[in-house]
Design a protein around this motif. Structure first.
Motif, PDB file in Angstrom:
ATOM      1  N   LEU A  94       0.830  -1.204   0.000  1.00 48.41           N
ATOM      2  CA  LEU A  94       0.000   0.000   0.000  1.00 48.41           C
ATOM      3  C   LEU A  94       0.865   1.255   0.000  1.00 48.41           C
ATOM      4  CD1 LEU A  94      -2.613   1.671   0.326  1.00 48.41           C
ATOM      5  CD2 LEU A  94      -2.519   1.156   2.773  1.00 48.41           C
ATOM      6  N   LEU A  95       1.877   1.292   0.847  1.00 48.40           N
ATOM      7  CA  LEU A  95       2.762   2.454   0.922  1.00 48.40           C
ATOM      8  C   LEU A  95       3.517   2.662  -0.388  1.00 48.40           C
ATOM      9  CD1 LEU A  95       4.159   1.947   4.533  1.00 48.40           C
ATOM     10  CD2 LEU A  95       2.382   3.558   3.804  1.00 48.40           C
ATOM     11  N   ASP A  96       3.993   1.572  -0.976  1.00 48.25           N
ATOM     12  CA  ASP A  96       4.698   1.675  -2.259  1.00 48.25           C
ATOM     13  C   ASP A  96       3.770   2.190  -3.352  1.00 48.25           C
ATOM     14  OD1 ASP A  96       7.005   0.748  -1.049  1.00 48.25           O
ATOM     15  OD2 ASP A  96       6.809  -1.297  -1.823  1.00 48.25           O
ATOM     16  N   ARG A  97       2.539   1.690  -3.363  1.00 46.64           N
ATOM     17  CA  ARG A  97       1.556   2.155  -4.348  1.00 46.64           C
ATOM     18  C   ARG A  97       1.309   3.649  -4.164  1.00 46.64           C
ATOM     19  NH1 ARG A  97      -1.178   1.069  -9.179  1.00 46.64           N
ATOM     20  NH2 ARG A  97      -3.072   2.292  -9.160  1.00 46.64           N
ATOM     21  N   ALA A  98       1.146   4.095  -2.921  1.00 46.77           N
ATOM     22  CA  ALA A  98       0.913   5.511  -2.641  1.00 46.77           C
ATOM     23  C   ALA A  98       2.077   6.366  -3.147  1.00 46.77           C
ATOM     24  CB  ALA A  98       0.703   5.722  -1.145  1.00 46.77           C
ATOM     25  N   ASP A  99       3.302   5.905  -2.921  1.00 44.21           N
ATOM     26  CA  ASP A  99       4.487   6.638  -3.395  1.00 44.21           C
ATOM     27  C   ASP A  99       4.530   6.707  -4.919  1.00 44.21           C
ATOM     28  OD1 ASP A  99       5.360   7.016  -0.773  1.00 44.21           O
ATOM     29  OD2 ASP A  99       6.836   5.389  -0.855  1.00 44.21           O
ATOM     30  N   ARG A 100       4.274   5.571  -5.579  1.00 42.65           N
ATOM     31  CA  ARG A 100       4.323   5.534  -7.051  1.00 42.65           C
ATOM     32  C   ARG A 100       3.261   6.439  -7.659  1.00 42.65           C
ATOM     33  NH1 ARG A 100       4.634   0.204  -6.217  1.00 42.65           N
ATOM     34  NH2 ARG A 100       2.573  -0.193  -7.072  1.00 42.65           N
ATOM     35  N   VAL A 101       2.060   6.383  -7.109  1.00 47.25           N
ATOM     36  CA  VAL A 101       0.977   7.221  -7.635  1.00 47.25           C
ATOM     37  C   VAL A 101       1.342   8.693  -7.473  1.00 47.25           C
ATOM     38  CG1 VAL A 101      -1.425   7.931  -7.264  1.00 47.25           C
ATOM     39  CG2 VAL A 101      -0.848   5.500  -7.345  1.00 47.25           C
ATOM     40  N   LEU A 102       1.846   9.068  -6.317  1.00 45.38           N
ATOM     41  CA  LEU A 102       2.217  10.460  -6.095  1.00 45.38           C
ATOM     42  C   LEU A 102       3.305  10.904  -7.076  1.00 45.38           C
ATOM     43  CD1 LEU A 102       1.723  12.953  -4.280  1.00 45.38           C
ATOM     44  CD2 LEU A 102       3.706  12.201  -2.968  1.00 45.38           C
ATOM     45  N   ALA A 103       4.295  10.058  -7.291  1.00 42.91           N
ATOM     46  CA  ALA A 103       5.396  10.402  -8.194  1.00 42.91           C
ATOM     47  C   ALA A 103       4.916  10.628  -9.624  1.00 42.91           C
ATOM     48  CB  ALA A 103       6.456   9.299  -8.167  1.00 42.91           C
ATOM     49  N   GLU A 104       3.808   9.979  -9.995  1.00 43.50           N
ATOM     50  CA  GLU A 104       3.299  10.095 -11.356  1.00 43.50           C
ATOM     51  C   GLU A 104       2.263  11.213 -11.544  1.00 43.50           C
ATOM     52  OE1 GLU A 104       1.810   6.161 -12.029  1.00 43.50           O
ATOM     53  OE2 GLU A 104       3.816   5.283 -12.101  1.00 43.50           O
ATOM     54  N   SER A 107       8.765  15.390  -2.390  1.00 47.92           N
ATOM     55  CA  SER A 107       9.353  14.436  -1.454  1.00 47.92           C
ATOM     56  C   SER A 107       8.725  14.592  -0.059  1.00 47.92           C
ATOM     57  CB  SER A 107      10.864  14.650  -1.389  1.00 47.92           C
ATOM     58  OG  SER A 107      11.437  13.847  -0.397  1.00 47.92           O
ATOM     59  N   GLU A 108       8.528  15.812   0.372  1.00 45.56           N
ATOM     60  CA  GLU A 108       7.904  16.062   1.674  1.00 45.56           C
ATOM     61  C   GLU A 108       6.449  15.588   1.678  1.00 45.56           C
ATOM     62  OE1 GLU A 108       9.437  17.307   4.597  1.00 45.56           O
ATOM     63  OE2 GLU A 108      11.179  16.831   3.355  1.00 45.56           O
ATOM     64  N   LEU A 109       5.750  15.796   0.574  1.00 45.87           N
ATOM     65  CA  LEU A 109       4.363  15.331   0.468  1.00 45.87           C
ATOM     66  C   LEU A 109       4.314  13.807   0.559  1.00 45.87           C
ATOM     67  CD1 LEU A 109       1.368  15.940   0.064  1.00 45.87           C
ATOM     68  CD2 LEU A 109       1.801  16.019  -2.415  1.00 45.87           C
ATOM     69  N   ALA A 110       5.255  13.133  -0.058  1.00 45.08           N
ATOM     70  CA  ALA A 110       5.316  11.664   0.022  1.00 45.08           C
ATOM     71  C   ALA A 110       5.544  11.216   1.459  1.00 45.08           C
ATOM     72  CB  ALA A 110       6.408  11.128  -0.897  1.00 45.08           C
ATOM     73  N   LYS A 111       6.430  11.896   2.184  1.00 46.44           N
ATOM     74  CA  LYS A 111       6.675  11.562   3.588  1.00 46.44           C
ATOM     75  C   LYS A 111       5.410  11.739   4.426  1.00 46.44           C
ATOM     76  CE  LYS A 111      11.421  13.257   3.513  1.00 46.44           C
ATOM     77  NZ  LYS A 111      12.293  14.330   4.048  1.00 46.44           N
ATOM     78  N   ILE A 112       4.708  12.841   4.193  1.00 44.42           N
ATOM     79  CA  ILE A 112       3.476  13.124   4.939  1.00 44.42           C
ATOM     80  C   ILE A 112       2.426  12.061   4.636  1.00 44.42           C
ATOM     81  CG2 ILE A 112       1.540  14.746   5.170  1.00 44.42           C
ATOM     82  CD1 ILE A 112       3.677  16.997   4.584  1.00 44.42           C
ATOM     83  N   ASN A 113       2.239  11.752   3.359  1.00 46.85           N
ATOM     84  CA  ASN A 113       1.251  10.734   2.975  1.00 46.85           C
ATOM     85  C   ASN A 113       1.565   9.392   3.625  1.00 46.85           C
ATOM     86  OD1 ASN A 113       0.004  12.660   1.393  1.00 46.85           O
ATOM     87  ND2 ASN A 113       0.564  11.719  -0.552  1.00 46.85           N
ATOM     88  N   ARG A 114       2.825   9.019   3.601  1.00 47.83           N
ATOM     89  CA  ARG A 114       3.260   7.738   4.174  1.00 47.83           C
ATOM     90  C   ARG A 114       2.983   7.726   5.679  1.00 47.83           C
ATOM     91  NH1 ARG A 114       7.155   3.368   3.172  1.00 47.83           N
ATOM     92  NH2 ARG A 114       6.872   3.548   0.952  1.00 47.83           N
ATOM     93  N   LEU A 115       3.345   8.788   6.359  1.00 46.97           N
ATOM     94  CA  LEU A 115       3.107   8.893   7.802  1.00 46.97           C
ATOM     95  C   LEU A 115       1.612   8.802   8.114  1.00 46.97           C
ATOM     96  CD1 LEU A 115       4.439   9.655  10.618  1.00 46.97           C
ATOM     97  CD2 LEU A 115       3.796  11.990  10.048  1.00 46.97           C
ATOM     98  N   ARG A 116       0.811   9.492   7.330  1.00 48.26           N
ATOM     99  CA  ARG A 116      -0.636   9.481   7.556  1.00 48.26           C
ATOM    100  C   ARG A 116      -1.247   8.107   7.258  1.00 48.26           C
ATOM    101  NH1 ARG A 116      -2.749  15.411   5.420  1.00 48.26           N
ATOM    102  NH2 ARG A 116      -1.686  16.625   7.048  1.00 48.26           N
TER     103      ARG A 116
END
Length: 190
Positions: free
Chosen positions: A49-59, A153-162
């Motif tokens: 789930l976390l990896d998917r969230a990161d990939r989606v955000l990056a795209e 990058s900061e948004l990805a960290k926040i999303n992951r933490l949340r």
């Protein structure tokens, strides 16, 4: 194994699409991000789930990143627990900062907005107001392209933490009880 009373990945998976979408939108206010993350499920584990969230955000295109930023108040601004509980929790250290630090944060936030055209975003959890101010002052020296990468990058960290917090705490406002820790899931899921 999930913490007793926590939603956990199994509990998240058993929610309706609408409930999961609502929870994901609480993590990141980009509707496209939430939809695309949800479309990648069911997830075999939390890391998936976390990896998917990161990939989606990056795209995501910049316009959708801007929609995600709309869900983040300025660092140091008054944040209501009702309106944005996650941001209020993440910025808790700022509320007790000296008035001079809060005033400097406000001034630097305005300078940042004028230079880059969007809100200063930083993963504030566990950081003091002074540290957040120092980071902001440093980032004001970035060129627009560099800052956009740092902000993503900061948004990805926040999303992951949340997301991690979402799965580790009791569910709220979704109309479900937390899954029993010892009971196996009933049925085949969604």
């Amino acid at each position: 194994m999930p913490i007793q009373g926590s939603l956990g990945l199994d509990g998240f998976t058993r929610l309706t699409d609408r409930q999961r979408m609502n929870l994901l939108f609480g993590v990141c206010s980009s509707p496209i991000w939430a939809r695309r993350v949800l479309a990648g499920g069911p997830f075999r584990d939390v890391d998936a789930l976390l990896d998917r969230a990161d990939r989606v955000l990056a795209e995501l295109p910049d316009a959708e990143i801007d929609a995600a930023l709309d869900g983040h108040p300025r660092i140091g601004a008054s944040v209501s627990l009702v309106d944005n509980a996650s941001s209020a929790r993440e910025q808790a250290a700022v509320t007790t900062a000296a008035d001079s630090v809060k005033a400097e944060l406000a001034a630097k936030n305005l300078e940042y907005d004028q230079k880059f055209g969007y809100v200063y975003l930083v993963c504030a959890s566990g950081r003091s107001a002074e540290e957040l101010l120092d980071i902001l002052a440093d980032r004001l020296h970035n060129d627009p392209d560099t800052e956009r990468r740092v902000m993503r990058s900061e948004l990805a960290k926040i999303n992951r933490l949340r997301l991690e917090r979402l799965l580790s705490e009791p569910p709220t406002d979704v109309g479900v009880d937390p899954p029993a820790e010892t009971s196996p899931p009933k049925g085949s899921g969604t």
